[in-house]
Design a protein around this motif. Structure first.
Motif, PDB file in Angstrom:
ATOM      1  N   PHE A   6      -2.950  28.274  -3.566  1.00 51.79           N
ATOM      2  CA  PHE A   6      -3.402  26.916  -3.844  1.00 51.79           C
ATOM      3  C   PHE A   6      -2.577  26.424  -5.024  1.00 51.79           C
ATOM      4  O   PHE A   6      -2.802  26.830  -6.167  1.00 51.79           O
ATOM      5  CB  PHE A   6      -4.893  26.904  -4.180  1.00 51.79           C
ATOM      6  N   ILE A   7      -1.610  25.568  -4.758  1.00 52.93           N
ATOM      7  CA  ILE A   7      -0.648  25.229  -5.812  1.00 52.93           C
ATOM      8  C   ILE A   7      -0.997  23.946  -6.554  1.00 52.93           C
ATOM      9  O   ILE A   7      -0.309  23.571  -7.503  1.00 52.93           O
ATOM     10  CB  ILE A   7       0.771  25.141  -5.250  1.00 52.93           C
ATOM     11  N   GLY A   8      -2.071  23.270  -6.150  1.00 54.65           N
ATOM     12  CA  GLY A   8      -2.482  22.070  -6.856  1.00 54.65           C
ATOM     13  C   GLY A   8      -1.744  20.828  -6.400  1.00 54.65           C
ATOM     14  O   GLY A   8      -1.060  20.814  -5.376  1.00 54.65           O
ATOM     15  N   LYS A   9      -1.878  19.785  -7.217  1.00 52.30           N
ATOM     16  CA  LYS A   9      -1.320  18.482  -6.873  1.00 52.30           C
ATOM     17  C   LYS A   9       0.196  18.480  -7.015  1.00 52.30           C
ATOM     18  O   LYS A   9       0.745  19.045  -7.956  1.00 52.30           O
ATOM     19  CB  LYS A   9      -1.934  17.416  -7.774  1.00 52.30           C
ATOM     20  N   VAL A  10       0.861  17.840  -6.079  1.00 54.02           N
ATOM     21  CA  VAL A  10       2.305  17.621  -6.136  1.00 54.02           C
ATOM     22  C   VAL A  10       2.535  16.112  -6.071  1.00 54.02           C
ATOM     23  O   VAL A  10       1.978  15.429  -5.205  1.00 54.02           O
ATOM     24  CB  VAL A  10       3.026  18.325  -4.967  1.00 54.02           C
ATOM     25  N   MET A  11       3.331  15.588  -6.978  1.00 52.82           N
ATOM     26  CA  MET A  11       3.613  14.158  -6.969  1.00 52.82           C
ATOM     27  C   MET A  11       4.314  13.778  -5.658  1.00 52.82           C
ATOM     28  O   MET A  11       5.134  14.536  -5.133  1.00 52.82           O
ATOM     29  CB  MET A  11       4.481  13.772  -8.169  1.00 52.82           C
ATOM     30  N   HIS A  12       3.995  12.601  -5.181  1.00 47.13           N
ATOM     31  CA  HIS A  12       4.466  12.184  -3.867  1.00 47.13           C
ATOM     32  C   HIS A  12       5.990  12.163  -3.782  1.00 47.13           C
ATOM     33  O   HIS A  12       6.569  12.502  -2.735  1.00 47.13           O
ATOM     34  CB  HIS A  12       3.896  10.804  -3.534  1.00 47.13           C
ATOM     35  N   ASP A  13       6.650  11.791  -4.879  1.00 46.87           N
ATOM     36  CA  ASP A  13       8.114  11.716  -4.842  1.00 46.87           C
ATOM     37  C   ASP A  13       8.767  13.096  -4.885  1.00 46.87           C
ATOM     38  O   ASP A  13       9.992  13.214  -4.787  1.00 46.87           O
ATOM     39  CB  ASP A  13       8.650  10.830  -5.968  1.00 46.87           C
TER      40      ASP A  13
ATOM     41  N   THR B 273      -7.387   1.173  -4.714  1.00 46.64           N
ATOM     42  CA  THR B 273      -6.392   1.792  -5.588  1.00 46.64           C
ATOM     43  C   THR B 273      -5.021   1.623  -4.958  1.00 46.64           C
ATOM     44  O   THR B 273      -4.898   1.477  -3.738  1.00 46.64           O
ATOM     45  CB  THR B 273      -6.715   3.288  -5.816  1.00 46.64           C
ATOM     46  N   TYR B 274      -4.009   1.628  -5.799  1.00 47.24           N
ATOM     47  CA  TYR B 274      -2.645   1.373  -5.309  1.00 47.24           C
ATOM     48  C   TYR B 274      -1.665   2.138  -6.185  1.00 47.24           C
ATOM     49  O   TYR B 274      -2.054   2.829  -7.136  1.00 47.24           O
ATOM     50  CB  TYR B 274      -2.373  -0.147  -5.335  1.00 47.24           C
ATOM     51  N   LEU B 275      -0.399   2.025  -5.852  1.00 50.45           N
ATOM     52  CA  LEU B 275       0.635   2.706  -6.619  1.00 50.45           C
ATOM     53  C   LEU B 275       0.469   2.442  -8.117  1.00 50.45           C
ATOM     54  O   LEU B 275       0.075   1.341  -8.494  1.00 50.45           O
ATOM     55  CB  LEU B 275       2.019   2.217  -6.170  1.00 50.45           C
ATOM     56  N   PRO B 276       0.672   3.429  -8.978  1.00 53.03           N
ATOM     57  CA  PRO B 276       1.347   4.711  -8.728  1.00 53.03           C
ATOM     58  C   PRO B 276       0.442   5.816  -8.163  1.00 53.03           C
ATOM     59  O   PRO B 276       0.911   6.922  -7.950  1.00 53.03           O
ATOM     60  CB  PRO B 276       1.859   5.107 -10.115  1.00 53.03           C
ATOM     61  N   TYR B 277      -0.839   5.530  -7.991  1.00 51.60           N
ATOM     62  CA  TYR B 277      -1.716   6.527  -7.387  1.00 51.60           C
ATOM     63  C   TYR B 277      -1.349   6.681  -5.913  1.00 51.60           C
ATOM     64  O   TYR B 277      -0.933   5.727  -5.261  1.00 51.60           O
ATOM     65  CB  TYR B 277      -3.181   6.130  -7.546  1.00 51.60           C
ATOM     66  N   ILE B 278      -1.529   7.877  -5.389  1.00 52.33           N
ATOM     67  CA  ILE B 278      -1.132   8.144  -4.010  1.00 52.33           C
ATOM     68  C   ILE B 278      -2.288   8.760  -3.236  1.00 52.33           C
ATOM     69  O   ILE B 278      -2.916   9.719  -3.669  1.00 52.33           O
ATOM     70  CB  ILE B 278       0.080   9.097  -3.955  1.00 52.33           C
ATOM     71  N   ASN B 279      -2.590   8.171  -2.119  1.00 56.60           N
ATOM     72  CA  ASN B 279      -3.458   8.769  -1.099  1.00 56.60           C
ATOM     73  C   ASN B 279      -3.094   8.088   0.218  1.00 56.60           C
ATOM     74  O   ASN B 279      -2.184   7.247   0.271  1.00 56.60           O
ATOM     75  CB  ASN B 279      -4.951   8.618  -1.447  1.00 56.60           C
ATOM     76  N   GLY B 280      -3.778   8.467   1.288  1.00 55.35           N
ATOM     77  CA  GLY B 280      -3.420   7.936   2.588  1.00 55.35           C
ATOM     78  C   GLY B 280      -3.527   6.427   2.683  1.00 55.35           C
ATOM     79  O   GLY B 280      -2.668   5.763   3.283  1.00 55.35           O
ATOM     80  N   VAL B 281      -4.579   5.858   2.090  1.00 54.37           N
ATOM     81  CA  VAL B 281      -4.774   4.408   2.179  1.00 54.37           C
ATOM     82  C   VAL B 281      -3.696   3.676   1.379  1.00 54.37           C
ATOM     83  O   VAL B 281      -3.161   2.657   1.825  1.00 54.37           O
ATOM     84  CB  VAL B 281      -6.188   4.018   1.706  1.00 54.37           C
ATOM     85  N   VAL B 282      -3.370   4.206   0.213  1.00 52.06           N
ATOM     86  CA  VAL B 282      -2.308   3.592  -0.598  1.00 52.06           C
ATOM     87  C   VAL B 282      -0.993   3.588   0.176  1.00 52.06           C
ATOM     88  O   VAL B 282      -0.285   2.570   0.228  1.00 52.06           O
ATOM     89  CB  VAL B 282      -2.136   4.338  -1.936  1.00 52.06           C
ATOM     90  N   THR B 283      -0.656   4.724   0.778  1.00 56.11           N
ATOM     91  CA  THR B 283       0.582   4.802   1.550  1.00 56.11           C
ATOM     92  C   THR B 283       0.575   3.793   2.693  1.00 56.11           C
ATOM     93  O   THR B 283       1.580   3.125   2.964  1.00 56.11           O
ATOM     94  CB  THR B 283       0.773   6.228   2.098  1.00 56.11           C
ATOM     95  N   HIS B 284      -0.575   3.678   3.376  1.00 61.87           N
ATOM     96  CA  HIS B 284      -0.705   2.723   4.483  1.00 61.87           C
ATOM     97  C   HIS B 284      -0.471   1.290   3.987  1.00 61.87           C
ATOM     98  O   HIS B 284       0.313   0.534   4.581  1.00 61.87           O
ATOM     99  CB  HIS B 284      -2.095   2.860   5.099  1.00 61.87           C
ATOM    100  N   VAL B 285      -1.150   0.921   2.911  1.00 64.59           N
ATOM    101  CA  VAL B 285      -1.062  -0.455   2.421  1.00 64.59           C
ATOM    102  C   VAL B 285       0.341  -0.757   1.895  1.00 64.59           C
ATOM    103  O   VAL B 285       0.888  -1.855   2.126  1.00 64.59           O
ATOM    104  CB  VAL B 285      -2.137  -0.717   1.343  1.00 64.59           C
ATOM    105  N   HIS B 286       0.939   0.197   1.206  1.00 61.26           N
ATOM    106  CA  HIS B 286       2.307  -0.022   0.710  1.00 61.26           C
ATOM    107  C   HIS B 286       3.276  -0.210   1.879  1.00 61.26           C
ATOM    108  O   HIS B 286       4.143  -1.101   1.848  1.00 61.26           O
ATOM    109  CB  HIS B 286       2.745   1.164  -0.156  1.00 61.26           C
ATOM    110  N   SER B 287       3.136   0.607   2.914  1.00 59.65           N
ATOM    111  CA  SER B 287       3.999   0.465   4.096  1.00 59.65           C
ATOM    112  C   SER B 287       3.745  -0.865   4.794  1.00 59.65           C
ATOM    113  O   SER B 287       4.689  -1.513   5.276  1.00 59.65           O
ATOM    114  CB  SER B 287       3.746   1.618   5.075  1.00 59.65           C
ATOM    115  N   LEU B 288       2.479  -1.287   4.854  1.00 60.30           N
ATOM    116  CA  LEU B 288       2.152  -2.556   5.489  1.00 60.30           C
ATOM    117  C   LEU B 288       2.771  -3.715   4.709  1.00 60.30           C
ATOM    118  O   LEU B 288       3.355  -4.642   5.305  1.00 60.30           O
ATOM    119  CB  LEU B 288       0.633  -2.728   5.578  1.00 60.30           C
ATOM    120  N   LYS B 289       2.659  -3.681   3.392  1.00 63.04           N
ATOM    121  CA  LYS B 289       3.283  -4.718   2.560  1.00 63.04           C
ATOM    122  C   LYS B 289       4.783  -4.765   2.827  1.00 63.04           C
ATOM    123  O   LYS B 289       5.366  -5.848   3.033  1.00 63.04           O
ATOM    124  CB  LYS B 289       3.015  -4.431   1.082  1.00 63.04           C
ATOM    125  N   THR B 290       5.416  -3.610   2.842  1.00 64.41           N
ATOM    126  CA  THR B 290       6.858  -3.531   3.094  1.00 64.41           C
ATOM    127  C   THR B 290       7.204  -4.090   4.473  1.00 64.41           C
ATOM    128  O   THR B 290       8.143  -4.889   4.621  1.00 64.41           O
ATOM    129  CB  THR B 290       7.340  -2.073   2.985  1.00 64.41           C
TER     130      THR B 290
END
Length: 386
Positions: A271-278, A9-26
């Motif tokens: 417990f406030i639920g999901k917060v968008m990464h941005d 999975t990749y952006l716009p979805y967000i999790n630790g692996v997505v963040t890692h891969v996006h940073s690696l691409k950058t």
């Protein structure tokens, strides 16, 4: 160098692996390399190539937000990747897309680098009935062994990955490459302080409330139940001005809300639920410390994001992640309910917190995208030479 990154999975979805891969691409692109991300996307009907990302159609997995299961065989996908002609295949996850990457590298005789981000023994309960988990762990170990054996180089965010592989009889060396943090995004100077004040008001926090935060999937593997138990069993339960904000969603959320209520912690815990990464920056800045009892993380990106804005981390003792949190430098280690309370209260009562906050921020300043790219670039060179 041309690098193909395979991730489920990749952006716009967000999790630790997505963040890692996006940073690696950058980071790799900053170093002049060409990068193709190959990922599954339940929202596309056909293979779609856009801005260096190949989105592959897949079946949506309802139990795991943002994930889809793509077919591990596709002539269209293969042709599109052939057009890119990667020098390195880097597999980050092991399902439909990861399996395709593994098979592609084998067929095209392209060196494969494999990163294990997740130790699946802690996550099997999402997809496997409880009575089948012991057998599933053996299968997961054999499946991981297949990727490790085929890889020219193996990486992981901490020594915990190597320990996990050893427990399954896999002895191949693991290159430890710590997770990145988006330093440009998670920067105190970029926070909208009016939004920060509004958030504290929204959640009912007074000016003298001391707010701790945990960010992550609200699942069994994060040990939030133990954190609540420690809270209730210690002096923290008698300190109404100390709060806990849990950011995230998951299968255990309703049960944990009930647990907090039964322990008498509802006035302190939200417990406030999901917060968008941005939007996460202001939520973190609205808090005073990061706290976790999770032993399933290899190198939590959410924790690093908290550090990047100056939140010291209160982390349960985790010998396999030794060194990620250094006592008095970027946080504190606790072994018991009383020790958690003692250290949290001591930090709350510290008259001048600024030196420690600056030390916390400094501890992650070499964890950006370029550093990640440089670390993996060295590993790719080793893979090409092997």
């Amino acid at each position: 160098m041309k690098v193909a990154l395979f991730v489920e999975t990749y952006l716009p979805y967000i999790n630790g692996v997505v963040t890692h891969v996006h940073s690696l691409k950058t980071g790799l692109e900053m170093l002049g390399h060409q990068v193709l991300v190959v990922t599954a996307d339940p929202e596309v009907k056909r293979h779609t190539l856009k801005d260096g990302v190949l989105y592959c159609p897949c079946k949506k997995l309802k139990r795991i937000y943002g994930y889809g299961l793509a077919a591990p065989v596709s002539r269209v996908r293969e042709k599109l990747i052939d057009n890119f002609a990667p020098d390195i295949v880097h597999v980050h996850q092991e399902f439909g897309i990861g399996l395709f990457g593994y098979q592609y590298a084998k067929r095209r005789k392209v060196p494969m680098v494999y990163t294990m981000h997740t130790m699946y023994d802690d996550y099997l309960y999402y997809v496997v009935p409880k009575h089948l988990i012991p057998a599933a762990k053996q299968v997961a170990g054999r499946y991981s062994r297949m990727f490790v054996k085929a890889a020219a180089q193996v990486t992981g965010p901490s020594k915990k990955v190597e320990s996990y592989l050893r427990s399954h009889g896999i002895k191949k060396p693991v290159n430890v490459v710590p997770n990145p943090v988006e330093l440009d995004t998670f920067n105190l100077e970029h926070a909208d302080m009016e939004k920060v004040a509004a958030l504290r008001e929204q959640f009912g926090y007074a000016a003298d409330d001391f707010v701790t935060v945990f960010v992550g999937r609200v699942g069994k593997e994060k040990n939030i139940d133990q954190l609540l138990d420690f809270w209730a069993a210690s002096q923290l339960a008698k300190e109404p001005r100390i709060k806990l904000m849990v950011i995230g969603d998951g299968p255990e959320r309703e049960e944990l809300i009930g647990r907090a209520a039964s322990l008498g912690l509802s006035p302190q815990v939200q417990f406030i639920g999901k917060v968008m990464h941005d939007q996460l920056l202001e939520y973190l800045v609205a808090c005073d410390a990061y706290v976790t009892a999770s032993l399933s993380d290899t190198n939590s990106i959410s924790m690093l994001e908290g550090m990047a804005v100056g939140l010291p981390v209160f982390h349960i003792h985790d010998p396999l992640n030794k060194g990620q949190v250094v006592e008095g430098v970027n946080g504190f280690i606790y072994n018991s309910a009383d020790e958690l309370a003692e250290k949290l209260l001591a930090y709350r009562d510290l008259e001048d917190k600024q030196p420690l906050k600056e030390s916390v921020v400094e501890s992650v300043q070499h964890s950006g995208a370029k550093t990640l790219g440089e670390n993996l670039e060295k590993i790719y060179v080793k893979a090409l030479r092997s």
